[in-house]
Each structure stands twice: as C-alpha cells, then as structure tokens.
Design a protein around this motif. Structure first.
Motif, PDB file in Angstrom:
ATOM      1  N   TRP A  61       0.479  -0.985  -0.224  1.00  0.00           N
ATOM      2  CA  TRP A  61      -0.551  -0.124  -0.012  1.00  0.00           C
ATOM      3  C   TRP A  61       1.257   0.976   0.256  1.00  0.00           C
ATOM      4  O   TRP A  61       0.633   2.365  -0.780  1.00  0.00           O
ATOM      5  N   PHE A  62       1.723   1.441   1.081  1.00  0.00           N
ATOM      6  CA  PHE A  62       3.013   2.189   0.610  1.00  0.00           C
ATOM      7  C   PHE A  62       3.724   3.025  -0.543  1.00  0.00           C
ATOM      8  O   PHE A  62       3.816   3.581  -0.677  1.00  0.00           O
ATOM      9  N   LYS A  63       4.060   1.549  -1.269  1.00  0.00           N
ATOM     10  CA  LYS A  63       4.850   1.760  -2.104  1.00  0.00           C
ATOM     11  C   LYS A  63       3.829   2.191  -3.194  1.00  0.00           C
ATOM     12  O   LYS A  63       4.677   2.402  -4.073  1.00  0.00           O
ATOM     13  N   ILE A  64       2.941   1.945  -3.475  1.00  0.00           N
ATOM     14  CA  ILE A  64       1.847   2.459  -4.198  1.00  0.00           C
ATOM     15  C   ILE A  64       1.689   3.980  -4.364  1.00  0.00           C
ATOM     16  O   ILE A  64       1.698   4.647  -5.251  1.00  0.00           O
ATOM     17  N   GLN A  65       1.191   4.504  -3.197  1.00  0.00           N
ATOM     18  CA  GLN A  65       1.230   5.356  -3.250  1.00  0.00           C
ATOM     19  C   GLN A  65       2.642   6.702  -3.039  1.00  0.00           C
ATOM     20  O   GLN A  65       2.249   7.337  -4.192  1.00  0.00           O
ATOM     21  N   ALA A  66       3.856   5.678  -3.189  1.00  0.00           N
ATOM     22  CA  ALA A  66       4.884   6.865  -3.312  1.00  0.00           C
ATOM     23  C   ALA A  66       5.005   7.313  -5.000  1.00  0.00           C
ATOM     24  O   ALA A  66       5.938   7.780  -5.450  1.00  0.00           O
ATOM     25  N   ALA A  67       4.610   5.857  -5.002  1.00  0.00           N
ATOM     26  CA  ALA A  67       4.803   4.963  -7.187  1.00  0.00           C
ATOM     27  C   ALA A  67       4.203   6.059  -8.049  1.00  0.00           C
ATOM     28  O   ALA A  67       4.633   7.103  -8.799  1.00  0.00           O
ATOM     29  N   LYS A  68       2.677   6.608  -6.889  1.00  0.00           N
ATOM     30  CA  LYS A  68       1.942   7.968  -7.249  1.00  0.00           C
ATOM     31  C   LYS A  68       1.947   8.779  -7.642  1.00  0.00           C
ATOM     32  O   LYS A  68       1.825   9.923  -7.970  1.00  0.00           O
ATOM     33  N   ASN A  69       2.470   8.529  -6.332  1.00  0.00           N
ATOM     34  CA  ASN A  69       3.281  10.754  -5.632  1.00  0.00           C
ATOM     35  C   ASN A  69       1.695  10.512  -4.769  1.00  0.00           C
ATOM     36  O   ASN A  69       1.095  12.127  -5.057  1.00  0.00           O
ATOM     37  N   GLN A  70       0.819   9.980  -5.258  1.00  0.00           N
ATOM     38  CA  GLN A  70      -0.933  10.842  -3.986  1.00  0.00           C
ATOM     39  C   GLN A  70      -0.743   9.815  -3.005  1.00  0.00           C
ATOM     40  O   GLN A  70      -0.428   9.078  -3.399  1.00  0.00           O
ATOM     41  N   SER A  71      -2.390  10.020  -2.301  1.00  0.00           N
ATOM     42  CA  SER A  71      -1.938   9.505  -1.026  1.00  0.00           C
ATOM     43  C   SER A  71      -3.336   8.711  -1.412  1.00  0.00           C
ATOM     44  O   SER A  71      -3.919   8.774  -2.359  1.00  0.00           O
ATOM     45  N   TRP A  72      -3.930   7.696  -0.169  1.00  0.00           N
ATOM     46  CA  TRP A  72      -4.934   7.012  -1.397  1.00  0.00           C
ATOM     47  C   TRP A  72      -6.106   7.840  -0.764  1.00  0.00           C
ATOM     48  O   TRP A  72      -7.395   7.604  -1.611  1.00  0.00           O
ATOM     49  N   GLN A  73      -6.070   8.940  -0.114  1.00  0.00           N
ATOM     50  CA  GLN A  73      -7.549   9.643   0.069  1.00  0.00           C
ATOM     51  C   GLN A  73      -7.074  10.349  -0.592  1.00  0.00           C
ATOM     52  O   GLN A  73      -8.579  10.377  -1.481  1.00  0.00           O
ATOM     53  N   GLU A  74      -6.400  11.135  -1.314  1.00  0.00           N
ATOM     54  CA  GLU A  74      -6.339  11.601  -2.444  1.00  0.00           C
ATOM     55  C   GLU A  74      -6.854  10.774  -3.345  1.00  0.00           C
ATOM     56  O   GLU A  74      -7.670  11.749  -4.686  1.00  0.00           O
ATOM     57  N   SER A  75      -6.375   9.390  -3.568  1.00  0.00           N
ATOM     58  CA  SER A  75      -6.937   8.457  -5.247  1.00  0.00           C
ATOM     59  C   SER A  75      -8.304   8.933  -4.753  1.00  0.00           C
ATOM     60  O   SER A  75      -9.003   8.751  -5.493  1.00  0.00           O
ATOM     61  N   LEU A  76      -8.891   8.782  -3.446  1.00  0.00           N
ATOM     62  CA  LEU A  76     -10.374   8.037  -3.984  1.00  0.00           C
ATOM     63  C   LEU A  76     -11.396   9.412  -4.273  1.00  0.00           C
ATOM     64  O   LEU A  76     -12.018   9.180  -4.792  1.00  0.00           O
ATOM     65  N   ILE A  77     -10.465  10.025  -3.600  1.00  0.00           N
ATOM     66  CA  ILE A  77     -11.517  11.037  -4.266  1.00  0.00           C
ATOM     67  C   ILE A  77     -11.567  11.439  -5.773  1.00  0.00           C
ATOM     68  O   ILE A  77     -12.510  12.047  -6.607  1.00  0.00           O
ATOM     69  N   ALA A  78     -10.388  11.896  -6.188  1.00  0.00           N
ATOM     70  CA  ALA A  78      -9.860  11.708  -8.235  1.00  0.00           C
ATOM     71  C   ALA A  78     -10.902  10.417  -8.460  1.00  0.00           C
ATOM     72  O   ALA A  78     -11.347  10.822  -9.558  1.00  0.00           O
ATOM     73  N   GLN A  79     -10.782   9.496  -7.816  1.00  0.00           N
ATOM     74  CA  GLN A  79     -11.568   8.053  -7.887  1.00  0.00           C
ATOM     75  C   GLN A  79     -12.886   8.524  -8.812  1.00  0.00           C
ATOM     76  O   GLN A  79     -13.652   8.472  -9.177  1.00  0.00           O
ATOM     77  N   ILE A  80     -13.395   9.256  -7.712  1.00  0.00           N
ATOM     78  CA  ILE A  80     -15.055   9.365  -7.582  1.00  0.00           C
ATOM     79  C   ILE A  80     -14.991  10.681  -8.652  1.00  0.00           C
ATOM     80  O   ILE A  80     -16.401  10.909  -9.156  1.00  0.00           O
ATOM     81  N   ILE A  81     -14.452  11.492  -8.888  1.00  0.00           N
ATOM     82  CA  ILE A  81     -14.958  12.616  -9.703  1.00  0.00           C
ATOM     83  C   ILE A  81     -14.606  12.469 -10.829  1.00  0.00           C
ATOM     84  O   ILE A  81     -15.324  13.179 -11.902  1.00  0.00           O
ATOM     85  N   THR A  82     -14.149  11.259 -11.452  1.00  0.00           N
ATOM     86  CA  THR A  82     -13.877  11.017 -12.476  1.00  0.00           C
ATOM     87  C   THR A  82     -14.473   9.272 -12.456  1.00  0.00           C
ATOM     88  O   THR A  82     -14.309   8.790 -13.989  1.00  0.00           O
ATOM     89  N   ASP A  83     -15.423   9.036 -12.167  1.00  0.00           N
ATOM     90  CA  ASP A  83     -15.731   7.352 -11.959  1.00  0.00           C
ATOM     91  C   ASP A  83     -16.768   7.291 -13.087  1.00  0.00           C
ATOM     92  O   ASP A  83     -17.575   8.198 -13.155  1.00  0.00           O
ATOM     93  N   ASP A  84     -16.891   5.895 -13.709  1.00  0.00           N
ATOM     94  CA  ASP A  84     -17.746   6.211 -15.228  1.00  0.00           C
ATOM     95  C   ASP A  84     -18.365   5.104 -14.595  1.00  0.00           C
ATOM     96  O   ASP A  84     -18.297   4.086 -13.914  1.00  0.00           O
ATOM     97  N   ASN A  85     -19.914   5.304 -14.193  1.00  0.00           N
ATOM     98  CA  ASN A  85     -20.833   4.452 -13.724  1.00  0.00           C
ATOM     99  C   ASN A  85     -21.970   4.733 -13.839  1.00  0.00           C
ATOM    100  O   ASN A  85     -22.499   6.038 -14.252  1.00  0.00           O
ATOM    101  N   PRO A  86     -23.529   4.230 -13.736  1.00  0.00           N
ATOM    102  CA  PRO A  86     -24.325   4.428 -14.572  1.00  0.00           C
ATOM    103  C   PRO A  86     -25.018   5.830 -13.944  1.00  0.00           C
ATOM    104  O   PRO A  86     -25.947   6.717 -14.745  1.00  0.00           O
ATOM    105  N   PHE A  87     -24.457   6.878 -12.161  1.00  0.00           N
ATOM    106  CA  PHE A  87     -25.505   7.463 -12.066  1.00  0.00           C
ATOM    107  C   PHE A  87     -24.396   8.985 -12.706  1.00  0.00           C
ATOM    108  O   PHE A  87     -24.172   9.930 -12.978  1.00  0.00           O
ATOM    109  N   SER A  88     -23.097   8.880 -12.470  1.00  0.00           N
ATOM    110  CA  SER A  88     -21.653   9.832 -13.815  1.00  0.00           C
ATOM    111  C   SER A  88     -22.326   9.476 -15.245  1.00  0.00           C
ATOM    112  O   SER A  88     -22.665  11.190 -15.712  1.00  0.00           O
ATOM    113  N   CYS A  89     -22.332   9.038 -15.572  1.00  0.00           N
ATOM    114  CA  CYS A  89     -22.937   8.616 -16.851  1.00  0.00           C
ATOM    115  C   CYS A  89     -24.917   9.701 -17.557  1.00  0.00           C
ATOM    116  O   CYS A  89     -24.278  10.092 -18.560  1.00  0.00           O
TER     117      CYS A  89
END
Length: 438
Positions: A61-89
C-alpha cells in the motif's frame, strides 16, 4: 490470539462491510491505491493468523502511494470525481433534477460509505499494523496531502476534502459530470484507437501553438473552426494538405494543448482503422467533451474500405454526425485517392459507361472536407523566420548572421527547408551549445 483488540477488529470489519455494500461506485475501489487499501483491511482482519501478511500488505500500500506520489485519500476523491458508473453517465446527459430518484438515492448512499472509508486515516491504519504485527514503532506513514496537482486538476477536490457530508455535495458532483464528463475522457485528453478499443495517451505531444510560425493564415482558420466546435456550433471537417515537414500534424496536436482545459479531446485513428469510425462516433454521442478525430498522412488505394467509411462520415448518412466531433486529416497529396493514367477513360473502355464519373469521384473526395488548408513549401525567408523564432524561444545566444549561416548549412546537408528541419536544427544546436559550455 490476535494482537488487535476487539474494538479495532470491530472497526475493521465495519469498514469492510461498508466497502462491500457500494451500489454504484464499486470501481472506485478498483484503482491500485484503493485496492491496496482494501487488501490491507483484509490482512488486518486476519492478522491473528499471519501477521506477516499484514506487514506485506502495508508495504505494498505504501509503495503504490509513493509510486503515484499520491495518498490513498487523494486517490479516492479523484476516482469519485472521474468514475464511470450509471449515475455519472446519466448525470453528464441529464439535468440533476430529472435524474431517477432511485439513482440519486443510490449515489447518496455510496458517497456516505466512501466518506466513511476516507475518514480511515493513514495514521489509524499504521497504528493497527503496529498492534497486529507487534512492532516497536509505527511504520512510516505516507502523508495525506502530498500532491497539489490533484487539487489543481480537479475543481471539486477541495470541496470534498473540506465537506462534512459528501452526500450533500451530490448535486455539485452531478453538475461536474455534466460539464466535464466521466471515465476515460475525464481522466485523459489524448487517445488512440487500436484494435477496436480506445487507448489513453498519458503523455501527449507537448507542442504549443506559439512554437509554430510561417503559416499564420492556416493556423488562424483552423483555430476559428475549432472555436466553433468548442462553442457548440457546427464545425467543418478539415483537410490539411501540403509539403512534408510543414507542421500540419503539429498544428493539430497543438490545438489539444491550447484547448484541453475547455474539454477538447483528440483521438488519433490510423488509416487502417477508419473502418471503425461509425463505432467510434457511437461512443462519442451525448457526452460533454468535444473531439477531434485526427487522421495523419491520409491517402487511399482504389477500392479501399477505409475510403468508403470516411466518405460516409464526411457526407453523412441516416445517423446524424455528433455535433461534438470533427475530422482533421493531414496529407501530402491533394488528391487523396491514387489515380493512374490507365484509370482514365479511353475510347476502347467498354466496361463502364460513365467511367469519367468514377474518376471525378476519386478526384473530388478531398472536396468533401468542409475546409482544405494548403501548406506550400517553405522558402528560404520563411525557413529563417522559423529558425529565428525557435532560437528565441530556446534562448540561443548567437548572432543573427551566425545563426542563419548554420541554419542554411543544416538545411543543405539534411532534409531541405521546412518547419520540421528548423525544429531539428534548433534542438541539435541547443544541445551542442549547452555541452560546449560545460
């Protein structure tokens, strides 16, 4: 006996149940960082059986965050804002007030769950890992806000980060989807169509409009047509025709860097894949982004299926062309379909009564583009003008006489005068001067 106390185990199980009960936003947790978070919860849940799995899950988990230079919480919000699902579509096509109540309720439900997961901090997880693995110290924690780029690129990021109740931000999220879209087109700006699928380009050509000189009239016309597209008015398909190295392809790519912040996207389609154009257009209907379908170095052989597919798109058929799509094609040939002298009708031709009609169809194919921009060969004055412009941008400190002398010699020895030759000369000269000064 597990090293975690009963309260910690109960909290971990609660988070796992929450993650499992998502209705629409399940794919948010499929990103590498979020999936590693779920794996870590699972390892913590079973840490009484094997604490080594817990340590490995935390390290991953730590290694993936370091590789992305992004915390898991930042990633979670980013995924919500760009997610492709029935509501967003649906939200990108329909006003929030007209969305299904069941869809809205499900989206609110999921945002509440995702906020609960978001509130599980890295500090808390590190403490659980220490307890479960009986470590003497808390393992290194990846900071919660390491990368400002997330906030800069996603307008809703700060709103979600500060909000105490994400479900109340659902309408703002729906408006964002309506304006900026979702899925791949929200995450990336350049794409290639390959083997029947759309592939994102993470690092598109960074060429800028201010780097391109010598064809100002053609540039201004293409800019104006692209502005029509971005404003929602009918825009014309464009053929950029002319000598090699004139900067036709660079001009199209520079449009993406100029207007991507206004929802412009570029899809590069190889000539061999033009048969898939109807399938591509079907995917672009009803979404907020504007698209340039870019076909580079276009030409056709006789009876080429790709010719027929492009002809349908340019002329139209029963299915209306999306108003958010134009075709920009480059070619070194004014007549895009190869014609041979033997194709021309002769008195002995008895196979086709209206043979000249066939020839004219070939010759007039380029006329089906609404605009044809011609790029004439570069003369010496224009070539030197391009060299001077690029040298100024590169901050090359040479006298004008020396610069022009070197540029003429380069063009003579290399590929002749063209915008491409000028760029290659400046790149080489910049590196040469930099090394000589070391």
């Amino acid at each position: 006996m597990p090293a975690l106390n009963s309260q910690a185990i109960a909290e971990i199980r609660f988070l796992q149940r929450q993650a499992a009960s998502l209705l629409l936003y399940q794919t948010v947790l499929k990103s590498p960082i979020c999936q590693a978070f779920i794996d870590l919860l699972q390892a913590l849940h079973h840490s009484g059986d094997n604490s080594f799995d817990c340590l490995q899950a935390y390290g991953n988990w730590f290694k993936i965050q370091a590789a992305k230079n992004q915390s898991w919480q930042e990633s979670l919000i980013a995924q919500i804002i760009t997610d492709d699902n029935p509501f967003s579509c649906q939200a990108q096509k329909v006003d929030f007030a007209n969305l299904s109540s069941a869809l809205v309720d499900a989206a609110r439900h999921d945002l509440q769950i995702l906020q609960t997961l978001y509130e599980c901090s890295s500090d808390q997880l590190a403490k659980w890992v220490r307890m479960a693995s009986q470590l003497s110290t808390v393992p290194t924690i990846w900071p919660a806000e390491k990368n400002d780029l997330v906030a800069n690129e996603l307008p809703l990021y700060n709103q979600f980060k500060k909000s105490e109740n994400w479900s109340k931000d659902l309408e703002s999220l729906a408006i964002h989807y309506r304006q900026f879209g979702c899925g791949l087109f929200a995450k990336y700006r350049a794409f290639q169509w390959r083997d029947g699928n759309l592939s994102s380009i993470a690092y598109p050509d960074p060429v800028k409009l201010n780097e391109l000189v010598g064809y100002e009239s053609q540039r201004d016309t293409l800019l104006k047509n692209t502005e029509f597209l971005l404003a929602g008015y009918p825009a014309l398909h464009v053929l950029l025709y002319g000598s090699r190295g004139a900067g036709k392809s660079s001009l199209v790519k520079a449009l993406l860097n100029e207007f991507s912040h206004r929802n412009l996207r570029l899809i590069e389609v190889a000539k061999s894949d033009l048969k898939d154009l109807p399938l591509i257009l079907e995917q672009l209907h009803g979404i907020p982004q504007k698209f340039i379908i870019f076909v580079d170095d276009l030409s056709f052989e006789e009876d080429d299926d790709a010719f027929k597919s492009l002809k349908v798109i340019l002329e139209g058929n029963v299915t209306a062309r999306p108003r958010n799509v134009v075709v920009y094609a480059t070619s070194n040939r004014r007549h895009l379909i190869r014609e041979f002298f033997e194709d021309r009708p002769r008195p002995r031709d008895g196979d086709e009564v209206h043979a000249w009609d066939t020839v004219q169809e070939k010759l007039s194919f380029s006329d089906r583009f609404g605009l044809t921009l011609t790029f004439a060969p570069v003369d010496q004055n224009t070539y030197l003008k391009i060299v001077q412009h690029l040298a100024t941008q590169a901050k090359i400190n040479l006298s004008l006489e020396d610069l022009e002398h070197r540029a003429k010699e380069w063009a003579t020895r290399q590929n002749g005068r063209s915008g491409r030759t000028a760029r290659q000369f400046i790149d080489f000269l910049q590196a040469e001067l930099a090394i000589s000064e070391q």
